[in-house]
Design an enzyme around this catalytic site. Structure first.
Site, PDB file in Angstrom:
ATOM      1  N   ARG A   1       0.818  -1.212   0.000  1.00 45.94           N
ATOM      2  CA  ARG A   1       0.000   0.000   0.000  1.00 45.94           C
ATOM      3  C   ARG A   1       0.848   1.255   0.000  1.00 45.94           C
ATOM      4  O   ARG A   1       0.602   2.170  -0.776  1.00 45.94           O
ATOM      5  CB  ARG A   1      -0.870   0.052   1.235  1.00 45.94           C
ATOM      6  CG  ARG A   1      -1.067  -1.297   1.831  1.00 45.94           C
ATOM      7  CD  ARG A   1      -1.619  -1.156   3.211  1.00 45.94           C
ATOM      8  NE  ARG A   1      -2.880  -1.828   3.267  1.00 45.94           N
ATOM      9  CZ  ARG A   1      -4.032  -1.257   3.490  1.00 45.94           C
ATOM     10  NH1 ARG A   1      -4.103   0.011   3.720  1.00 45.94           N
ATOM     11  NH2 ARG A   1      -5.123  -1.954   3.512  1.00 45.94           N
ATOM     12  N   THR A   2       1.828   1.306   0.885  1.00 42.18           N
ATOM     13  CA  THR A   2       2.602   2.536   0.985  1.00 42.18           C
ATOM     14  C   THR A   2       3.361   2.786  -0.310  1.00 42.18           C
ATOM     15  O   THR A   2       3.405   3.909  -0.816  1.00 42.18           O
ATOM     16  CB  THR A   2       3.564   2.472   2.176  1.00 42.18           C
ATOM     17  OG1 THR A   2       2.811   2.138   3.336  1.00 42.18           O
ATOM     18  CG2 THR A   2       4.253   3.793   2.390  1.00 42.18           C
TER      19      THR A   2
ATOM     20  N   LYS B   1      23.546  -9.312  -1.721  1.00 44.93           N
ATOM     21  CA  LYS B   1      24.903  -9.674  -2.145  1.00 44.93           C
ATOM     22  C   LYS B   1      25.948  -9.087  -1.216  1.00 44.93           C
ATOM     23  O   LYS B   1      27.139  -9.115  -1.511  1.00 44.93           O
ATOM     24  CB  LYS B   1      25.166  -9.184  -3.571  1.00 44.93           C
ATOM     25  CG  LYS B   1      24.251  -9.781  -4.605  1.00 44.93           C
ATOM     26  CD  LYS B   1      24.529  -9.156  -5.970  1.00 44.93           C
ATOM     27  CE  LYS B   1      23.408  -9.471  -6.951  1.00 44.93           C
ATOM     28  NZ  LYS B   1      23.393  -8.512  -8.059  1.00 44.93           N
TER      29      LYS B   1
ATOM     30  N   ARG C   1      11.959   2.881   2.676  1.00 41.72           N
ATOM     31  CA  ARG C   1      11.491   2.106   3.833  1.00 41.72           C
ATOM     32  C   ARG C   1      12.584   1.106   4.182  1.00 41.72           C
ATOM     33  O   ARG C   1      13.180   0.501   3.288  1.00 41.72           O
ATOM     34  CB  ARG C   1      10.197   1.363   3.513  1.00 41.72           C
ATOM     35  CG  ARG C   1       9.839   0.359   4.612  1.00 41.72           C
ATOM     36  CD  ARG C   1       8.460  -0.189   4.470  1.00 41.72           C
ATOM     37  NE  ARG C   1       7.473   0.824   4.799  1.00 41.72           N
ATOM     38  CZ  ARG C   1       6.175   0.549   4.949  1.00 41.72           C
ATOM     39  NH1 ARG C   1       5.724  -0.672   4.802  1.00 41.72           N
ATOM     40  NH2 ARG C   1       5.335   1.513   5.247  1.00 41.72           N
TER      41      ARG C   1
ATOM     42  N   HIS D   1       7.175   6.908  10.908  1.00 36.38           N
ATOM     43  CA  HIS D   1       6.489   6.724   9.627  1.00 36.38           C
ATOM     44  C   HIS D   1       5.699   8.019   9.424  1.00 36.38           C
ATOM     45  O   HIS D   1       4.484   8.066   9.616  1.00 36.38           O
ATOM     46  CB  HIS D   1       5.571   5.497   9.708  1.00 36.38           C
ATOM     47  CG  HIS D   1       4.989   5.074   8.396  1.00 36.38           C
ATOM     48  ND1 HIS D   1       5.177   5.775   7.214  1.00 36.38           N
ATOM     49  CD2 HIS D   1       4.209   4.010   8.059  1.00 36.38           C
ATOM     50  CE1 HIS D   1       4.538   5.156   6.241  1.00 36.38           C
ATOM     51  NE2 HIS D   1       3.952   4.088   6.724  1.00 36.38           N
TER      52      HIS D   1
END
Lengths: 426, 315
Positions: B58-59, B86, B108, B136
């Site tokens: 959603r974000t 990696k 994020r 957030h």
């Protein structure tokens, strides 16, 4: 016979708890006279101290030199130079290397490297259990014969109380000193800051300061069982102090240390996730810092150490939780500790009791004093000289200091080991 | 209208005026988004990269739509599958991306503080789309806009935040924002899911949900992460639902016109009753999603203005 007379000095004698002008005579690497009036033998070298402080060199218990395993982070050469520049005349080194120093063979390798490369005294400690795994005790007797001055698994807590009690009992029979990290490992697992408002605001996994007291309480109970010689590497919280006081009052053979970072910094210094302030145990609340300073002044906490822990940039340039713990401190130990003097928390003789005399006594060393007969491990320093620390100037291979860019006061002018200058300031 | 910030890393550095500025601008975008022709070109020519080191549907979609509606060139990077695996460090990833001259970086990351670290190493504007348990900010802003529109104001409201406060960046950003706007905040949840010394944040803490919900204007539910459900923090899912799940009976203790919010995705029957979540008279959960796009458009526009003003080639 070579004789050197330090004249016009301000003698800081932690044993006599005195701070007064005088002279000090060194012959053949040993102090032979100290006081207001000292007769000058013929042909003696004269060193005019210009009224600056002359004190016994620092005995630093718990220095990490990254040999074997991670020599790119710190070698005996680089640590030794840093120690000399910082006024540390005896480094008591940690066994938490890769591999751990847990056998006489590894210990001999380390001793050989140290003697070849470091300009200051190096006394190695050895692991208490093999691989610092907390399962089987090391060859404590052989390791003592090879020169181990104390036994510690460093920040690994021996969680199995049966293993730890047996190791303490065995160490007791050899009169060996065991150094432990008091911490409840279950509670502190995964934590990187001390719980409280700041930790909650930053959203970082945190440990209650109570974990230190729980660890100490357990260890004290085991000392009552075993009668071992025990030193707590770092006591950093107010809640642990009453337990320590009771244990001392009850006559247990226990001493305690604290790192310079926990005396001069608090949890808020982490600010915006600054990983150079990530140490173990994590920095504490200001109330804890003040309580620990008071305990130091009262003699409840015996020893200040640098907890010198080199980490390269790659280990620190990571998100806070992933970043490695530890800070270098050999060169900043004295100027940081002098903050306590300039703030009026401690006087110089009390400070040098914690930096030099007490650690020497705990390890049974003759140094740490200005008395005739003691080795001439000395530092000449100006306690007031201001400077701004630039980490690029540090002699350690790793430069993970929390004091970068900070204003500090107090500089070492010269360091002597057995009467020989190993450092002179430019 | 002034908004003097280079990045949007959290609510903590914002003042009430900054918050109002973003919300006021977002109102314009709510109107735009409801039109058939939704396009604007305030970000035209700018490159927006969405870097999600943690799963999000959603974000990420919300940021992507917001950027595209404003005319930015938007690129999504699913960092979980990429070079981090990696062994590349976060800083190296940041420097690599930085060399491609992005203008807006939406990040994020599962670790608290990681977005701050990244922002120190790049030349563009960074938007925190959630870092660990830290902040957030766009979620708190969209919640604020939703509340302001539903209640007609964003001050002197009594707001309950319920559930797993300890592990929630949404809760932290909301506590900060709603506190700055002078609301009464109540935190409701089991003590094992409360951060330490949370009482020092100027909030009231309740472990009894019925007491905590009394006469509140807003009930904000938090998602309970699956991995917290078994034994470690709470005894079981069903006991949690019994004590802290929002149902009609508990909601009846709040004000009659109290609204119900949830940042999504919901666990129906764990923290919220399914019927209640769908009740259009009480639940504003769909409005929150709508406000999310508008708030992100507003935040990106404000940061882009500052970015353009800071560059020597600014026209």
């Amino acid at each position: 016979m070579t004789a050197t007379l330090f004249t016009n000095a301000r003698l800081i004698d932690p044993e006599a708890r005195s701070d007064h002008p005088g002279s000090l005579l060194v012959e053949n690497g040993r102090i032979t006279a100290a006081g207001a009036e000292v007769a000058v033998p013929e042909g003696a070298n004269l060193i005019d101290c210009r009224g600056k402080c002359l004190a016994p060199g620092i005995v630093d218990i718990g220095v990490k030199v990254c040999e074997p395993g991670e020599r790119h982070k710190e070698s005996y050469r680089s640590a030794g130079l840093a120690a000399a520049a910082g006024g540390v005349t005896t480094m008591v080194t940690r066994p938490d290397t890769t591999p751990a120093i847990d056998s006489p063979e590894t210990l001999e390798f380390v001793t050989r490297r140290a003697n070849a490369a470091a300009p200051v005294n190096v006394l190695p400690m050895a692991a208490l259990t093999k691989g610092r795994q907390g399962r089987e005790m090391t060859e404590i007797g052989f390791l003592m014969d090879a020169g181990a001055v104390a036994f510690t698994d460093c920040d690994h807590v021996v969680t199995d109380t049966k293993v730890f009690s047996r190791a303490l009992t065995y160490a007791r029979s050899l009169n060996a000193l065991v150094i432990a990290h008091p911490q409840d490992p279950g509670l502190s697992d995964g934590a990187c800051v001390t719980s409280g408002k700041f930790a909650s605001l930053r959203g970082l996994p945190a440990v209650s300061p109570m974990a230190e007291r729980m660890g100490l309480d357990r260890d004290i109970a085991l000392l009552e069982m075993t009668g071992a010689r025990y030193h707590a590497d770092q006591i950093t919280t107010a809640r642990a102090l009453p337990a320590l006081q009771r244990a001392k009052r009850n006559g247990l053979d226990i001493t305690a240390g604290v790192s310079i970072h926990h005396l001069t910094l608090n949890e808020l210094d982490v600010a915006d996730y600054r990983t150079f302030f990530k140490v173990k145990p994590p920095l504490r609340a200001e109330d804890d810092r003040l309580a620990v300073i008071e305990a130091l002044r009262d003699g409840l906490i015996d020893i200040i150490c640098s907890m010198h822990t080199p980490q390269d940039e790659e280990s620190k340039r990571l998100p806070f939780e992933e970043a490695a713990s530890g800070a270098v401190a050999l060169e900043t130990l004295l100027p940081a500790a002098l903050r306590l003097v300039h703030n009026g928390d401690l006087d110089l003789p009390t400070l040098f009791a914690a930096l030099s005399l007490n650690p020497a006594r705990r390890l049974g060393l003759p140094c740490g004093r200005l008395a005739p007969g003691a080795p001439a491990d000395l530092i000449l320093f100006d306690p007031d000289k201001p400077f701004v620390l630039d980490r690029a100037t540090l002699r350690s291979k790793s430069r993970n200091t929390p004091f970068d860019g900070q204003r500090m006061q107090g500089r070492v002018l010269a360091t002597y080991v057995a009467g020989t200058a190993v450092y002179r300031s430019a | 209208m002034s908004f003097d910030h280079r990045h949007l890393l959290g609510i903590e550095p914002l003042g009430p005026h900054d918050i109002t500025t973003i919300l006021d601008l977002a109102e314009d975008y709510v109107a735009l988004n409801r039109q058939t022709a939704k396009h604007s070109d305030v970000l035209a020519g700018l490159t927006q990269i969405n870097m999600f080191f943690e799963n999000s549907t959603r974000t990420q979609a919300s940021f992507e739509i917001a950027g595209k509606r404003l005319g930015a060139d938007v690129m999504n990077m699913a960092m979980q599958a990429s070079s981090i695996k990696k062994g590349e460090t976060l800083i190296d990833t940041a420097l690599t991306l930085n060399a491609m001259h992005p203008d807006l970086l939406v990040v994020r990351h599962p670790q608290s503080g990681a977005v701050d670290l990244l922002a120190q190493k790049v030349n563009c504007a960074v938007l925190n789309a959630g870092d660990g348990r830290h902040e957030h900010p766009t979620q708190a802003l969209l919640d604020a806009l939703t509340i302001r529109r539903a209640k007609g104001r964003l001050h002197r409201l009594s707001i309950a935040i319920c559930g797993d406060i300890a592990h929630s960046r949404v809760a932290r950003s909301n506590i900060l924002l709603l506190g700055k706007m002078e609301n009464r905040i109540r935190l409701i949840g089991p003590p094992t899911l409360m951060p330490s010394r949370i009482d020092q944040f100027g909030v009231e803490v309740f472990d009894d949900m019925n007491a905590g919900l009394a006469d509140v204007d807003v009930v904000m539910m938090l998602r309970l992460q699956r991995e917290r459900m078994d034994g470690g923090f709470i005894p079981s899912e069903r006991e949690y639902y019994h004590r802290y799940g929002l149902d009609a009976e508990k909601l009846a203790l709040a004000k009659p016109d109290a609204i119900v919010m949830h940042p999504g995705p919901m666990n129906r029957g764990v923290e919220i009753d399914g019927t209640l979540a769908d009740d259009i008279n009480r639940s504003v959960i769909q409005d929150q999603v709508e406000m999310g796009v508008a708030v992100r458009m507003a935040a990106m526009e404000l940061l882009a203005r500052n970015l353009r003003a800071s560059r020597p080639d600014a026209a």
